[in-house]
Design a protein around this motif. Structure first.
Motif, PDB file in Angstrom:
ATOM      1  N   ILE A   1      16.345  -8.724 -11.793  1.00 32.30           N
ATOM      2  CA  ILE A   1      16.270  -9.278 -10.443  1.00 32.30           C
ATOM      3  C   ILE A   1      16.618  -8.200  -9.418  1.00 32.30           C
ATOM      4  O   ILE A   1      15.916  -8.016  -8.422  1.00 32.30           O
ATOM      5  CB  ILE A   1      17.201 -10.502 -10.297  1.00 32.30           C
ATOM      6  CG1 ILE A   1      16.681 -11.654 -11.161  1.00 32.30           C
ATOM      7  CG2 ILE A   1      17.333 -10.919  -8.835  1.00 32.30           C
ATOM      8  CD1 ILE A   1      17.653 -12.801 -11.315  1.00 32.30           C
ATOM      9  N   LEU A   2      17.667  -7.448  -9.692  1.00 32.78           N
ATOM     10  CA  LEU A   2      18.068  -6.366  -8.803  1.00 32.78           C
ATOM     11  C   LEU A   2      16.970  -5.310  -8.697  1.00 32.78           C
ATOM     12  O   LEU A   2      16.646  -4.837  -7.604  1.00 32.78           O
ATOM     13  CB  LEU A   2      19.374  -5.737  -9.300  1.00 32.78           C
ATOM     14  CG  LEU A   2      20.022  -4.678  -8.426  1.00 32.78           C
ATOM     15  CD1 LEU A   2      20.327  -5.222  -7.042  1.00 32.78           C
ATOM     16  CD2 LEU A   2      21.289  -4.164  -9.082  1.00 32.78           C
ATOM     17  N   ALA A   3      16.359  -4.971  -9.823  1.00 33.83           N
ATOM     18  CA  ALA A   3      15.277  -3.983  -9.832  1.00 33.83           C
ATOM     19  C   ALA A   3      14.086  -4.471  -9.006  1.00 33.83           C
ATOM     20  O   ALA A   3      13.469  -3.688  -8.269  1.00 33.83           O
ATOM     21  CB  ALA A   3      14.849  -3.674 -11.265  1.00 33.83           C
ATOM     22  N   GLU A   4      13.750  -5.754  -9.103  1.00 36.55           N
ATOM     23  CA  GLU A   4      12.629  -6.295  -8.331  1.00 36.55           C
ATOM     24  C   GLU A   4      12.947  -6.329  -6.844  1.00 36.55           C
ATOM     25  O   GLU A   4      12.069  -6.090  -6.015  1.00 36.55           O
ATOM     26  CB  GLU A   4      12.230  -7.676  -8.837  1.00 36.55           C
ATOM     27  CG  GLU A   4      11.532  -7.646 -10.175  1.00 36.55           C
ATOM     28  CD  GLU A   4      10.341  -6.706 -10.202  1.00 36.55           C
ATOM     29  OE1 GLU A   4       9.547  -6.684  -9.231  1.00 36.55           O
ATOM     30  OE2 GLU A   4      10.207  -5.964 -11.188  1.00 36.55           O
ATOM     31  N   CYS A   5      14.202  -6.616  -6.500  1.00 30.69           N
ATOM     32  CA  CYS A   5      14.589  -6.575  -5.087  1.00 30.69           C
ATOM     33  C   CYS A   5      14.466  -5.153  -4.550  1.00 30.69           C
ATOM     34  O   CYS A   5      13.982  -4.947  -3.429  1.00 30.69           O
ATOM     35  CB  CYS A   5      16.017  -7.082  -4.910  1.00 30.69           C
ATOM     36  SG  CYS A   5      16.182  -8.863  -5.123  1.00 30.69           S
ATOM     37  N   GLU A   6      14.861  -4.193  -5.349  1.00 29.97           N
ATOM     38  CA  GLU A   6      14.727  -2.799  -4.940  1.00 29.97           C
ATOM     39  C   GLU A   6      13.251  -2.423  -4.760  1.00 29.97           C
ATOM     40  O   GLU A   6      12.872  -1.763  -3.798  1.00 29.97           O
ATOM     41  CB  GLU A   6      15.377  -1.877  -5.965  1.00 29.97           C
ATOM     42  CG  GLU A   6      15.328  -0.423  -5.569  1.00 29.97           C
ATOM     43  CD  GLU A   6      16.035   0.485  -6.548  1.00 29.97           C
ATOM     44  OE1 GLU A   6      16.080   1.694  -6.258  1.00 29.97           O
ATOM     45  OE2 GLU A   6      16.527   0.028  -7.592  1.00 29.97           O
ATOM     46  N   ARG A   7      12.423  -2.877  -5.665  1.00 22.02           N
ATOM     47  CA  ARG A   7      10.994  -2.596  -5.568  1.00 22.02           C
ATOM     48  C   ARG A   7      10.399  -3.248  -4.317  1.00 22.02           C
ATOM     49  O   ARG A   7       9.569  -2.656  -3.608  1.00 22.02           O
ATOM     50  CB  ARG A   7      10.275  -3.088  -6.825  1.00 22.02           C
ATOM     51  CG  ARG A   7       8.917  -2.457  -7.045  1.00 22.02           C
ATOM     52  CD  ARG A   7       8.396  -2.734  -8.438  1.00 22.02           C
ATOM     53  NE  ARG A   7       8.107  -4.117  -8.664  1.00 22.02           N
ATOM     54  CZ  ARG A   7       6.961  -4.698  -8.323  1.00 22.02           C
ATOM     55  NH1 ARG A   7       6.016  -4.008  -7.737  1.00 22.02           N
ATOM     56  NH2 ARG A   7       6.758  -5.969  -8.574  1.00 22.02           N
ATOM     57  N   GLY A   8      10.837  -4.470  -4.027  1.00 26.38           N
ATOM     58  CA  GLY A   8      10.381  -5.144  -2.817  1.00 26.38           C
ATOM     59  C   GLY A   8      10.780  -4.383  -1.561  1.00 26.38           C
ATOM     60  O   GLY A   8      10.001  -4.263  -0.616  1.00 26.38           O
ATOM     61  N   GLU A   9      11.981  -3.852  -1.555  1.00 26.01           N
ATOM     62  CA  GLU A   9      12.434  -3.069  -0.412  1.00 26.01           C
ATOM     63  C   GLU A   9      11.673  -1.758  -0.295  1.00 26.01           C
ATOM     64  O   GLU A   9      11.381  -1.297   0.808  1.00 26.01           O
ATOM     65  CB  GLU A   9      13.942  -2.804  -0.509  1.00 26.01           C
ATOM     66  CG  GLU A   9      14.767  -4.006  -0.129  1.00 26.01           C
ATOM     67  CD  GLU A   9      14.519  -4.453   1.301  1.00 26.01           C
ATOM     68  OE1 GLU A   9      15.019  -3.816   2.249  1.00 26.01           O
ATOM     69  OE2 GLU A   9      13.794  -5.460   1.477  1.00 26.01           O
ATOM     70  N   ASP A  10      11.339  -1.146  -1.415  1.00 23.25           N
ATOM     71  CA  ASP A  10      10.517   0.068  -1.376  1.00 23.25           C
ATOM     72  C   ASP A  10       9.178  -0.229  -0.711  1.00 23.25           C
ATOM     73  O   ASP A  10       8.676   0.569   0.088  1.00 23.25           O
ATOM     74  CB  ASP A  10      10.294   0.631  -2.779  1.00 23.25           C
ATOM     75  CG  ASP A  10      11.536   1.263  -3.383  1.00 23.25           C
ATOM     76  OD1 ASP A  10      12.516   1.522  -2.636  1.00 23.25           O
ATOM     77  OD2 ASP A  10      11.555   1.471  -4.613  1.00 23.25           O
ATOM     78  N   SER A  11       8.605  -1.376  -1.033  1.00 25.28           N
ATOM     79  CA  SER A  11       7.335  -1.770  -0.414  1.00 25.28           C
ATOM     80  C   SER A  11       7.508  -2.006   1.083  1.00 25.28           C
ATOM     81  O   SER A  11       6.637  -1.653   1.882  1.00 25.28           O
ATOM     82  CB  SER A  11       6.790  -3.033  -1.078  1.00 25.28           C
ATOM     83  OG  SER A  11       6.413  -2.765  -2.394  1.00 25.28           O
ATOM     84  N   ALA A  12       8.644  -2.595   1.474  1.00 28.68           N
ATOM     85  CA  ALA A  12       8.905  -2.827   2.894  1.00 28.68           C
ATOM     86  C   ALA A  12       9.020  -1.492   3.634  1.00 28.68           C
ATOM     87  O   ALA A  12       8.482  -1.346   4.736  1.00 28.68           O
ATOM     88  CB  ALA A  12      10.184  -3.645   3.074  1.00 28.68           C
ATOM     89  N   VAL A  13       9.692  -0.524   3.027  1.00 27.84           N
ATOM     90  CA  VAL A  13       9.802   0.800   3.641  1.00 27.84           C
ATOM     91  C   VAL A  13       8.410   1.395   3.837  1.00 27.84           C
ATOM     92  O   VAL A  13       8.112   1.972   4.888  1.00 27.84           O
ATOM     93  CB  VAL A  13      10.700   1.736   2.789  1.00 27.84           C
ATOM     94  CG1 VAL A  13      10.578   3.184   3.246  1.00 27.84           C
ATOM     95  CG2 VAL A  13      12.149   1.279   2.856  1.00 27.84           C
ATOM     96  N   ASP A  14       7.543   1.224   2.855  1.00 29.55           N
ATOM     97  CA  ASP A  14       6.164   1.711   2.977  1.00 29.55           C
ATOM     98  C   ASP A  14       5.451   1.057   4.155  1.00 29.55           C
ATOM     99  O   ASP A  14       4.682   1.714   4.872  1.00 29.55           O
ATOM    100  CB  ASP A  14       5.372   1.471   1.690  1.00 29.55           C
ATOM    101  CG  ASP A  14       5.817   2.353   0.539  1.00 29.55           C
ATOM    102  OD1 ASP A  14       6.490   3.384   0.790  1.00 29.55           O
ATOM    103  OD2 ASP A  14       5.492   2.010  -0.613  1.00 29.55           O
ATOM    104  N   GLU A  15       5.687  -0.242   4.365  1.00 24.35           N
ATOM    105  CA  GLU A  15       5.066  -0.943   5.490  1.00 24.35           C
ATOM    106  C   GLU A  15       5.556  -0.379   6.821  1.00 24.35           C
ATOM    107  O   GLU A  15       4.779  -0.220   7.764  1.00 24.35           O
ATOM    108  CB  GLU A  15       5.354  -2.449   5.420  1.00 24.35           C
ATOM    109  CG  GLU A  15       4.654  -3.159   4.285  1.00 24.35           C
ATOM    110  CD  GLU A  15       3.140  -3.128   4.415  1.00 24.35           C
ATOM    111  OE1 GLU A  15       2.616  -3.331   5.533  1.00 24.35           O
ATOM    112  OE2 GLU A  15       2.480  -2.875   3.393  1.00 24.35           O
TER     113      GLU A  15
END
Length: 117
Positions: free
Chosen positions: A93-107
């Motif tokens: 879950i923590l890893a997926e939240c981190e991945r989601g935030e990486d995508s947000a940074v890309d946006e």
């Protein structure tokens, strides 16, 4: 619609996706520190979205975005959170939240590249 308001609305959707993702993560973990952290992040994303809604209105948007995108999870990295939650693995879950935030940074980087300053 102005280019700026389109970009802002896209970022609002990104924030709403993150808000919902962190909310789901908070509900799924048992560790009280993680639960509190995820709740804080969800509330923070909500505040950020509200600030961008105000900014969009300042740029002439009469109806700024108020919800997450229909495809936001797929495009912004939150899609696998549901499967991680189902498995109950806090590390996943923590890893997926981190991945989601990486995508947000890309946006946000894309928004800057497209002229938002």
């Amino acid at each position: 619609m102005k280019k700026e308001t389109t970009i802002l609305n896209d970022l609002i959707e990104t924030l709403k996706d993150g808000q919902e993702g962190f909310k789901q993560a908070a509900e799924a973990v048992s560790n009280s520190q993680l639960k509190s952290l995820f709740r804080d992040y969800s509330q923070q994303r909500s505040r950020f979205a509200t600030a961008l809604q105000s900014e969009a209105q300042r740029h002439g948007e009469t109806d700024p975005e108020t919800s997450s995108s229909a495809t936001g999870a797929l495009h912004r990295g939150w899609i696998n959170l549901k499967s991680a939650i189902t498995g109950g693995d806090e590390h996943a879950i923590l890893a997926e939240c981190e991945r989601g935030e990486d995508s947000a940074v890309d946006e946000y980087k894309k928004a800057l590249d497209n002229g938002l300053s």
